[in-house]
Scaffold this motif. Structure first.
Motif, PDB file in Angstrom:
ATOM      1  N   GLY A   1       0.917  -1.274  -0.113  1.00  0.00           N
ATOM      2  CA  GLY A   1      -0.146   0.077  -0.137  1.00  0.00           C
ATOM      3  C   GLY A   1       0.805   1.221  -0.086  1.00  0.00           C
ATOM      4  N   ASN A   2       0.598   2.122   1.032  1.00  0.00           N
ATOM      5  CA  ASN A   2       1.681   3.267   1.195  1.00  0.00           C
ATOM      6  C   ASN A   2       2.803   3.019   1.826  1.00  0.00           C
ATOM      7  OD1 ASN A   2       0.293   2.940   3.729  1.00  0.00           O
ATOM      8  ND2 ASN A   2      -0.046   5.147   3.776  1.00  0.00           N
ATOM      9  N   LYS A   3       3.220   1.857   2.494  1.00  0.00           N
ATOM     10  CA  LYS A   3       4.235   1.518   3.145  1.00  0.00           C
ATOM     11  C   LYS A   3       5.346   0.789   2.264  1.00  0.00           C
ATOM     12  CE  LYS A   3       2.066   0.529   7.428  1.00  0.00           C
ATOM     13  NZ  LYS A   3       0.975   1.234   7.122  1.00  0.00           N
ATOM     14  N   ILE A   4       6.670   1.297   2.564  1.00  0.00           N
ATOM     15  CA  ILE A   4       7.888   0.903   1.795  1.00  0.00           C
ATOM     16  C   ILE A   4       8.631   0.130   2.885  1.00  0.00           C
ATOM     17  CG2 ILE A   4       9.938   1.173   0.666  1.00  0.00           C
ATOM     18  CD1 ILE A   4       8.708   3.760  -0.486  1.00  0.00           C
ATOM     19  N   ILE A   5       8.897  -1.182   2.787  1.00  0.00           N
ATOM     20  CA  ILE A   5       9.489  -1.836   3.889  1.00  0.00           C
ATOM     21  C   ILE A   5      10.837  -2.481   3.459  1.00  0.00           C
ATOM     22  CG2 ILE A   5       9.188  -3.849   5.324  1.00  0.00           C
ATOM     23  CD1 ILE A   5       5.938  -3.561   4.546  1.00  0.00           C
ATOM     24  N   LYS A   6      11.960  -2.010   4.143  1.00  0.00           N
ATOM     25  CA  LYS A   6      13.089  -2.496   3.609  1.00  0.00           C
ATOM     26  C   LYS A   6      13.711  -3.398   4.972  1.00  0.00           C
ATOM     27  CE  LYS A   6      14.604   0.878   0.280  1.00  0.00           C
ATOM     28  NZ  LYS A   6      15.425   1.551  -0.316  1.00  0.00           N
ATOM     29  N   THR A   7      14.186  -4.672   4.719  1.00  0.00           N
ATOM     30  CA  THR A   7      14.800  -5.403   5.739  1.00  0.00           C
ATOM     31  C   THR A   7      16.276  -5.632   5.880  1.00  0.00           C
ATOM     32  OG1 THR A   7      12.845  -6.706   5.709  1.00  0.00           O
ATOM     33  CG2 THR A   7      14.557  -7.711   6.871  1.00  0.00           C
ATOM     34  N   LEU A   8      16.892  -5.090   6.826  1.00  0.00           N
ATOM     35  CA  LEU A   8      18.386  -5.119   6.689  1.00  0.00           C
ATOM     36  C   LEU A   8      18.913  -5.931   8.028  1.00  0.00           C
ATOM     37  CD1 LEU A   8      18.635  -1.125   7.044  1.00  0.00           C
ATOM     38  CD2 LEU A   8      18.688  -2.557   4.991  1.00  0.00           C
ATOM     39  N   ASN A   9      20.191  -6.406   7.900  1.00  0.00           N
ATOM     40  CA  ASN A   9      20.742  -7.149   9.020  1.00  0.00           C
ATOM     41  C   ASN A   9      21.693  -6.060   9.718  1.00  0.00           C
ATOM     42  OD1 ASN A   9      21.313  -8.872  10.842  1.00  0.00           O
ATOM     43  ND2 ASN A   9      22.199 -10.365   9.031  1.00  0.00           N
ATOM     44  N   GLY A  10      21.515  -6.340  11.029  1.00  0.00           N
ATOM     45  CA  GLY A  10      22.398  -5.525  12.059  1.00  0.00           C
ATOM     46  C   GLY A  10      23.715  -5.211  11.798  1.00  0.00           C
ATOM     47  N   ASP A  11      24.418  -6.360  11.044  1.00  0.00           N
ATOM     48  CA  ASP A  11      25.714  -6.304  10.894  1.00  0.00           C
ATOM     49  C   ASP A  11      26.231  -5.467   9.510  1.00  0.00           C
ATOM     50  OD1 ASP A  11      24.869  -8.229   9.068  1.00  0.00           O
ATOM     51  OD2 ASP A  11      26.172  -9.750   9.583  1.00  0.00           O
ATOM     52  N   MET A  12      25.103  -4.944   8.885  1.00  0.00           N
ATOM     53  CA  MET A  12      25.361  -4.175   7.660  1.00  0.00           C
ATOM     54  C   MET A  12      25.607  -2.757   8.036  1.00  0.00           C
ATOM     55  SD  MET A  12      22.135  -5.638   5.326  1.00  0.00           S
ATOM     56  CE  MET A  12      22.764  -4.673   3.728  1.00  0.00           C
ATOM     57  N   LEU A  13      25.364  -2.281   9.184  1.00  0.00           N
ATOM     58  CA  LEU A  13      25.843  -0.954   9.720  1.00  0.00           C
ATOM     59  C   LEU A  13      26.971  -0.640   9.829  1.00  0.00           C
ATOM     60  CD1 LEU A  13      22.972  -0.599  12.281  1.00  0.00           C
ATOM     61  CD2 LEU A  13      22.641  -0.030  10.031  1.00  0.00           C
ATOM     62  N   PRO A  14      27.588   0.525   9.311  1.00  0.00           N
ATOM     63  CA  PRO A  14      26.803   1.654   8.772  1.00  0.00           C
ATOM     64  C   PRO A  14      26.474   1.438   7.582  1.00  0.00           C
ATOM     65  CG  PRO A  14      29.269   2.308   9.154  1.00  0.00           C
ATOM     66  CD  PRO A  14      29.027   0.787   9.386  1.00  0.00           C
ATOM     67  N   LEU A  15      25.376   2.184   7.114  1.00  0.00           N
ATOM     68  CA  LEU A  15      25.020   1.966   5.730  1.00  0.00           C
ATOM     69  C   LEU A  15      24.415   3.249   5.327  1.00  0.00           C
ATOM     70  CD1 LEU A  15      21.849   0.695   4.752  1.00  0.00           C
ATOM     71  CD2 LEU A  15      22.760  -0.705   6.737  1.00  0.00           C
TER      72      LEU A  15
ATOM     73  N   LYS B   1      13.526  -2.218   8.689  1.00  0.00           N
ATOM     74  CA  LYS B   1      13.375  -3.422   9.648  1.00  0.00           C
ATOM     75  C   LYS B   1      15.013  -3.733   9.889  1.00  0.00           C
ATOM     76  CE  LYS B   1       8.906  -5.337   8.861  1.00  0.00           C
ATOM     77  NZ  LYS B   1       8.350  -6.617   8.545  1.00  0.00           N
ATOM     78  N   ILE B   2      15.467  -3.685  10.969  1.00  0.00           N
ATOM     79  CA  ILE B   2      17.050  -4.045  11.054  1.00  0.00           C
ATOM     80  C   ILE B   2      16.747  -5.206  12.367  1.00  0.00           C
ATOM     81  CG2 ILE B   2      19.292  -3.116  12.218  1.00  0.00           C
ATOM     82  CD1 ILE B   2      18.094  -0.377  11.754  1.00  0.00           C
ATOM     83  N   LYS B   3      17.276  -6.353  11.644  1.00  0.00           N
ATOM     84  CA  LYS B   3      17.372  -7.411  12.342  1.00  0.00           C
ATOM     85  C   LYS B   3      18.428  -8.018  12.967  1.00  0.00           C
ATOM     86  CE  LYS B   3      13.915  -9.767   9.306  1.00  0.00           C
ATOM     87  NZ  LYS B   3      13.202 -10.741  10.056  1.00  0.00           N
ATOM     88  N   ASN B   4      18.635  -8.583  14.079  1.00  0.00           N
ATOM     89  CA  ASN B   4      19.548  -8.982  14.865  1.00  0.00           C
ATOM     90  C   ASN B   4      20.677  -7.711  15.184  1.00  0.00           C
ATOM     91  OD1 ASN B   4      19.270 -11.480  14.277  1.00  0.00           O
ATOM     92  ND2 ASN B   4      19.929 -11.607  12.455  1.00  0.00           N
ATOM     93  N   PHE B   5      19.829  -6.710  15.681  1.00  0.00           N
ATOM     94  CA  PHE B   5      20.577  -5.277  16.089  1.00  0.00           C
ATOM     95  C   PHE B   5      21.239  -5.633  17.413  1.00  0.00           C
ATOM     96  CE2 PHE B   5      21.561  -1.315  18.102  1.00  0.00           C
ATOM     97  CZ  PHE B   5      21.952  -0.479  16.809  1.00  0.00           C
ATOM     98  N   LYS B   6      22.652  -5.561  17.698  1.00  0.00           N
ATOM     99  CA  LYS B   6      23.562  -5.861  18.644  1.00  0.00           C
ATOM    100  C   LYS B   6      23.916  -4.558  19.502  1.00  0.00           C
ATOM    101  CE  LYS B   6      23.779 -10.514  17.532  1.00  0.00           C
ATOM    102  NZ  LYS B   6      24.554 -11.550  16.738  1.00  0.00           N
ATOM    103  N   GLY B   7      23.983  -3.343  18.960  1.00  0.00           N
ATOM    104  CA  GLY B   7      24.646  -2.119  19.590  1.00  0.00           C
ATOM    105  C   GLY B   7      23.887  -1.504  20.559  1.00  0.00           C
TER     106      GLY B   7
ATOM    107  N   ASN C   1      18.926  -6.206  22.647  1.00  0.00           N
ATOM    108  CA  ASN C   1      19.280  -6.769  21.527  1.00  0.00           C
ATOM    109  C   ASN C   1      17.979  -7.459  20.790  1.00  0.00           C
ATOM    110  OD1 ASN C   1      21.928  -5.991  21.668  1.00  0.00           O
ATOM    111  ND2 ASN C   1      22.637  -7.936  22.077  1.00  0.00           N
ATOM    112  N   GLY C   2      18.040  -7.324  19.262  1.00  0.00           N
ATOM    113  CA  GLY C   2      16.946  -7.881  18.456  1.00  0.00           C
ATOM    114  C   GLY C   2      16.603  -7.277  17.140  1.00  0.00           C
ATOM    115  N   GLU C   3      15.406  -7.193  16.942  1.00  0.00           N
ATOM    116  CA  GLU C   3      14.829  -6.306  15.564  1.00  0.00           C
ATOM    117  C   GLU C   3      14.264  -5.312  16.280  1.00  0.00           C
ATOM    118  OE1 GLU C   3      12.682  -8.684  12.691  1.00  0.00           O
ATOM    119  OE2 GLU C   3      10.968  -7.085  12.862  1.00  0.00           O
TER     120      GLU C   3
END
Length: 176
Positions: A71-85, A101-107, A150-152
C-alpha cells in the motif's frame, strides 16, 4: 520414501515466506515485492566502512525480499551487521512511509540522519519500534537512540503532520 520426496519441496517453499508489517493501512489490499535493489560500493564508502544501498540503480541484486511495497508502506529489511550504511529511496505519494526493519541489532545505540534532495521536504523519523515491542517518537531528521535490548528494531520514516512542505521526492537515510 515417496512421501519424503513430496515433503521436501513443501518444507522449502514454506521457509521462503515473506514478512509483512503487522499494522496495515485501511486502504491497502495488496503487497508487491520489488527486487531491483542494489548495493553500490564506491572506493570512498569502502574505505569509510559504509555500505550504500540505492533502490533506483540496477547493478548487483541484494535479495528478493529486501524491498517490499504494501500500500503506502515501503518496507526494507536489513541485518544489524550491515551498519553503517546509506539507503536512498523516493516517496512518490504524499502519504508514503518507509519502514527500516533492522534484524539482529546488537549495538548500544543507533544513529541516523535523513538527507532529502529538496531541503524543504517534509520528512522525519516518526517512530522507533524496539525489540521488546515498545514504540517511541516522534523524532526529527536526526535520531540517536540508546538500545537496551538486542533484537529486531524498526525505524519509521514519514512526513510530519505538524509541519508543511513537499511530501514527495528522493532522500537518503544514513544509519550508524
Amino acid at each position: 520414501m515417496k512421501k519424503l520426496f513430496l515433503l521436501i519441496p513443501v518444507l522449502l517453499f514454506s521457509c521462503t515466506k515473506k514478512e509483512v508489517v503487522a499494522k496495515t493501512a485501511a486502504n491497502s489490499d495488496s503487497t508487491e515485492a520489488i527486487d531491483k535493489n542494489v548495493v553500490e560500493h564506491s572506493r570512498d564508502s569502502v574505505r569509510e566502512g559504509v555500505l550504500s544501498i540505492d533502490s533506483v540503480q540496477n547493478s548487483k541484486e541484494i535479495s528478493q525480499t529486501f524491498r517490499a511495497v504494501d500500500g503506502n508502506k515501503i518496507i526494507k529489511t536489513l541485518n544489524g551487521d550491515m551498519l553503517p550504511l546509506k539507503i536512498t529511496d523516493e516517496f512518490t505519494k504524499a502519504d508514503q512511509q518507509l519502514i527500516l526493519k533492522i534484524k539482529n541489532f546488537k549495538g548500544p545505540k543507533i544513529s541516523g540522519t535523513i538527507v532529502p534532495e529538496n531541503a524543504k521536504m517534509n520528512i522525519r523519523f516518526t517512530q522507533i519500534k524496539l525489540a521488546n515491542g515498545d514504540y517511541d517518537g516522534p523524532f526529527g531528521r536526526d535520531i540517536t537512540y540508546e538500545i537496551k535490548e538486542n533484537g529486531e528494531i524498526w525505524l519509521l520514516v514519514g512526513k510530519s503532520n505538524m509541519a508543511s512542505g513537499e511530501t514527495t521526492g528522493k532522500f537518503t537515510v544514513n544509519l550508524r
